[in-house]
Design a protein around this motif. Sequence first.
Motif, PDB file in Angstrom:
ATOM      1  N   GLN A   1       0.495  -1.197   0.102  1.00  8.99           N
ATOM      2  CA  GLN A   1       0.189  -0.139   0.070  1.00  8.99           C
ATOM      3  C   GLN A   1       0.648   1.566   0.182  1.00  8.99           C
ATOM      4  O   GLN A   1       0.453   2.570  -0.142  1.00  8.99           O
TER       5      GLN A   1
ATOM      6  N   GLU B   1       2.117   3.475   2.435  1.00  8.94           N
ATOM      7  CA  GLU B   1       0.917   4.250   3.719  1.00  8.94           C
ATOM      8  C   GLU B   1       1.949   4.438   4.459  1.00  8.94           C
ATOM      9  O   GLU B   1       2.617   3.716   4.763  1.00  8.94           O
ATOM     10  N   PRO B   2       1.704   6.098   4.657  1.00 13.01           N
ATOM     11  CA  PRO B   2       2.438   6.942   5.854  1.00 13.01           C
ATOM     12  C   PRO B   2       1.492   5.765   7.004  1.00 13.01           C
ATOM     13  O   PRO B   2       3.168   6.037   7.492  1.00 13.01           O
ATOM     14  N   GLY B   3       1.243   5.461   7.276  1.00 21.35           N
ATOM     15  CA  GLY B   3       0.863   4.685   8.475  1.00 21.35           C
ATOM     16  C   GLY B   3       1.465   3.874   9.032  1.00 21.35           C
ATOM     17  O   GLY B   3       2.261   3.335  10.309  1.00 21.35           O
ATOM     18  N   GLU B   4       2.469   3.131   8.168  1.00 18.76           N
ATOM     19  CA  GLU B   4       3.029   1.789   7.890  1.00 18.76           C
ATOM     20  C   GLU B   4       4.398   1.880   7.794  1.00 18.76           C
ATOM     21  O   GLU B   4       4.538   1.615   6.854  1.00 18.76           O
ATOM     22  N   THR B   5       4.496   2.443   9.268  1.00 20.57           N
ATOM     23  CA  THR B   5       6.302   3.339   9.025  1.00 20.57           C
ATOM     24  C   THR B   5       7.794   2.092   9.431  1.00 20.57           C
ATOM     25  O   THR B   5       6.913   1.311  10.169  1.00 20.57           O
TER      26      THR B   5
ATOM     27  N   ARG C   1      11.719   5.404  12.624  1.00 20.66           N
ATOM     28  CA  ARG C   1      11.583   6.910  13.603  1.00 20.66           C
ATOM     29  C   ARG C   1      12.544   7.488  13.508  1.00 20.66           C
ATOM     30  O   ARG C   1      13.902   7.230  13.397  1.00 20.66           O
TER      31      ARG C   1
ATOM     32  N   ASP D   1       8.195  -1.481  17.058  1.00 20.33           N
ATOM     33  CA  ASP D   1       7.400  -1.169  18.486  1.00 20.33           C
ATOM     34  C   ASP D   1       8.432  -0.617  19.675  1.00 20.33           C
ATOM     35  O   ASP D   1       9.138   0.434  20.055  1.00 20.33           O
TER      36      ASP D   1
END
Length: 194
Positions: free
Chosen positions: A45, A47-51, A54, A174
């Motif tokens: 995708q 997508e910027p959310g799936e990074t 950090r 994370d």
Amino acid sequence: MPRPTPSPRPRRLGVAAALAVALTLVGGCGTTSSSGNLKVYQQEQFEPGETFSRMFDASVSQTCEAARRALLSQGYIVTVLRPDAINGSKNFQPGGEAHVQITFNIVCTDDGNQGKLSSAYVSATQDRYTLKKSPNSASVGVSAIGSLSIPFASTDDSLVKVASETIPAGVFYDRFFALMASHLKELQMDAAVD
């Protein structure tokens, strides 16, 4: 009475129809797999959310050093070490004939602010192996009987890679970034004392 010769037109239409159906099926195969799911590249995708990155309030060298310490503290073996990149791996054996290896690839980049801001880009791959056994047999010469072929219990075992995938973004990364931040805090405290 002579039989009329069939006109070539219906046959051409039948061939054309069969060709159209075949092309439709082949076209469908290009977009879906045999199980009906989308191809892997179509699921990507961007997508910027799936990074996999950090940002840290630290220099590139401090950020990569924190990543190195995070890997070492968890039993990873560092295989590549540069001021701006690190690779490390760790082996697992979840079952008797199963073997898993996780490999981290980390790249640290400067994000400005006079070298006091950097990003760590991290991706980890998981390779799965299985044990492949090849039984040995040996010939034994016995003068009265001739030669006998006797299988021995020993084997030539080898690991065969059966799967490889990039671990998707989420809780796994994370936790790694949180450990990196902890080591980075220690590094910065040590630098302040010096």
